[in-house]
Design a protein around this motif. Structure first.
Motif, short mmCIF file in Angstrom:
data_model
loop_
_atom_site.label_atom_id
_atom_site.label_comp_id
_atom_site.label_asym_id
_atom_site.label_seq_id
_atom_site.Cartn_x
_atom_site.Cartn_y
_atom_site.Cartn_z
N UNK A 1 8.31 -13.16 75.54
CA UNK A 1 8.60 -13.99 74.31
C UNK A 1 7.21 -13.82 73.31
N UNK A 2 6.00 -13.49 73.85
CA UNK A 2 4.84 -13.24 73.29
C UNK A 2 4.78 -11.62 72.82
N UNK A 3 5.73 -11.09 73.45
CA UNK A 3 5.76 -9.45 72.85
C UNK A 3 4.29 -8.88 73.27
N UNK A 4 3.74 -9.27 74.16
CA UNK A 4 2.33 -8.46 74.64
C UNK A 4 1.51 -9.60 75.45
N UNK A 5 0.42 -9.00 76.03
CA UNK A 5 -0.51 -9.60 76.88
C UNK A 5 -1.39 -10.70 76.33
N UNK B 1 -1.51 -14.64 77.56
CA UNK B 1 -2.92 -15.10 78.12
C UNK B 1 -3.12 -16.36 77.27
N UNK B 2 -2.86 -16.30 75.89
CA UNK B 2 -2.98 -17.83 75.31
C UNK B 2 -1.95 -18.60 75.85
N UNK B 3 -0.81 -18.33 75.96
CA UNK B 3 0.08 -19.40 76.53
C UNK B 3 -0.39 -20.13 77.92
N UNK B 4 -0.78 -18.97 78.78
CA UNK B 4 -1.13 -19.59 80.07
C UNK B 4 -2.50 -19.70 80.28
N UNK B 5 -3.32 -20.00 79.09
CA UNK B 5 -4.73 -20.44 79.30
C UNK B 5 -5.64 -19.49 80.14
N UNK C 1 -3.77 -11.40 83.14
CA UNK C 1 -2.33 -10.88 82.76
C UNK C 1 -2.17 -9.60 82.90
N UNK C 2 -3.08 -8.86 82.55
CA UNK C 2 -2.69 -7.22 82.70
C UNK C 2 -2.79 -6.93 84.18
N UNK C 3 -3.55 -7.72 85.15
CA UNK C 3 -3.62 -7.52 86.49
C UNK C 3 -2.51 -8.01 87.34
N UNK C 4 -1.95 -9.15 86.91
CA UNK C 4 -0.71 -9.81 87.43
C UNK C 4 0.35 -8.90 87.26
N UNK D 1 8.26 -16.69 85.66
CA UNK D 1 7.67 -17.19 84.38
C UNK D 1 6.85 -16.35 83.54
N UNK D 2 5.89 -15.58 84.40
CA UNK D 2 4.97 -14.47 83.72
C UNK D 2 5.80 -13.47 82.78
N UNK D 3 6.81 -13.04 83.61
CA UNK D 3 7.90 -12.07 82.79
C UNK D 3 8.31 -12.57 81.33
#
Length: 308
Positions: free
Chosen positions: A20-24, A28-32, A38-41, A13-15
């Motif tokens: 879809x967001x074309x960036x981190x 990050x906003x979608x995932x809250x 996000x960068x670390x994961x 799901x992260x990928x």
């Protein structure tokens, strides 16, 4: 490094969300979560898999071949979960629970709100969640359970009924046209007009104005049908409106009969997996009957000025 025997579902799901967001930042906003999380994961996932999942470009993050496979698998996972949820929803017996309905603002304000309110009184165990969206939501993914749309081409993946035809006609403020029976349509093209914005350029009425009215006579544009009605009511100019909206404003007068080539179907739609769910069935039956009862108004057959 040994590859893991199983990758957690959340990483797929992260990928997909990063893609879809074309960036981190967007992901990050979608995932809250924050950007660094996000960068670390993503870094940990790529290290674990020993493969790059994204190419970093100035325009954003672009999937590699391996990333595309993960994102596609995540999409299939979402579809499978949504299908399972729909099947469970379709097995409900009592008309109860939450029901998400999507429609547009003009239908909600001028037609549907009293119907929805009456439905909640008739079925107190059902909770309505109304989502306003002028674009079509994905009922296959349970973005909504029911869609009420003005369209001539409902999606083939949905089932439902065309409950009425939405008629459109030309209207002006009554003070500007005291005798609508004496109006000459050709003379109207030289008057001040109100039109819809470029976002609704595909509508028949918008194309009609562009083809028949000189640009200098189009003095006001607005990107919603509600705004169009307000502008004509405020005497900005004359223009086309759905009859069910204009008919509720005594200050507006119809200048010509409704044009068949302006009309659109009014559809009440749901997903095939949900149509037998008790709450969906109750809603469809109730709303369909209520709209059919108002067909004369929706189809422009109750004009008090007698222009039909």
């Amino acid at each position: 490094m040994t590859l893991p025997q199983q990758i957690p579902w959340d990483e797929f799901r992260l990928v997909r969300i990063i893609a879809e967001s074309r960036g981190l930042t967007g992901a990050a906003e979608v995932l809250g979560v924050n950007h660094s999380t996000v960068f670390r994961r993503l870094g940990q996932l790529e290290d674990t898999l020993q493969v790059k999942l994204f190419e970093r470009h100035r325009t954003g993050y672009v999937l590699t071949t391996a990333g595309e496979e993960m994102a596609a698998l995540a999409e299939r996972m979402d579809e499978d979960v949504a299908a399972f949820t729909r099947r469970l929803a379709g097995q409900s017996i009592a008309p109860a629970g939450e029901l998400r309905v999507t429609t547009n603002d003009s239908l909600l304000v001028h037609l549907l709100t009293p119907i929805f309110a009456a439905f909640t009184r008739a079925y107190p165990e059902i909770r309505l969640d109304v989502v306003l969206a002028n674009q079509a939501l994905n009922l296959s993914k349970r973005d909504a359970d029911v869609a009420i749309r003005a369209t001539d081409n409902p999606p083939e993946t949905l089932v439902g009924r065309r409950v009425a035809t939405i008629a459109w006609a030309l209207y002006a403020h009554r003070a500007d046209v005291p005798d609508p029976s004496a109006v000459d349509l050709i003379d109207l093209f030289a008057k001040r007009w109100v039109s819809l914005g470029d976002n609704l350029a595909g509508l028949k009425v918008t194309r009609y104005i562009a083809e028949h009215v000189a640009p200098e006579h189009i003095v006001y544009r607005v990107n919603t049908v509600l705004g169009l009605a307000e502008a004509i009511g405020a005497r900005a100019g004359l223009g086309p409106l759905p009859c069910f909206i204009a008919g509720q404003n005594p200050d507006l007068v119809r200048l010509a009969p409704p044009r068949e080539d302006f009309s659109a179907g009014l559809w009440v739609l749901t997903h095939p997996d949900l149509r037998h769910a008790a709450r969906v069935r109750a809603f469809l039956d109730f709303v369909n009957a209520a709209i059919v009862a108002q067909r004369p108004m929706i189809e422009g057959r109750d004009d008090p000025d007698g222009s039909t």
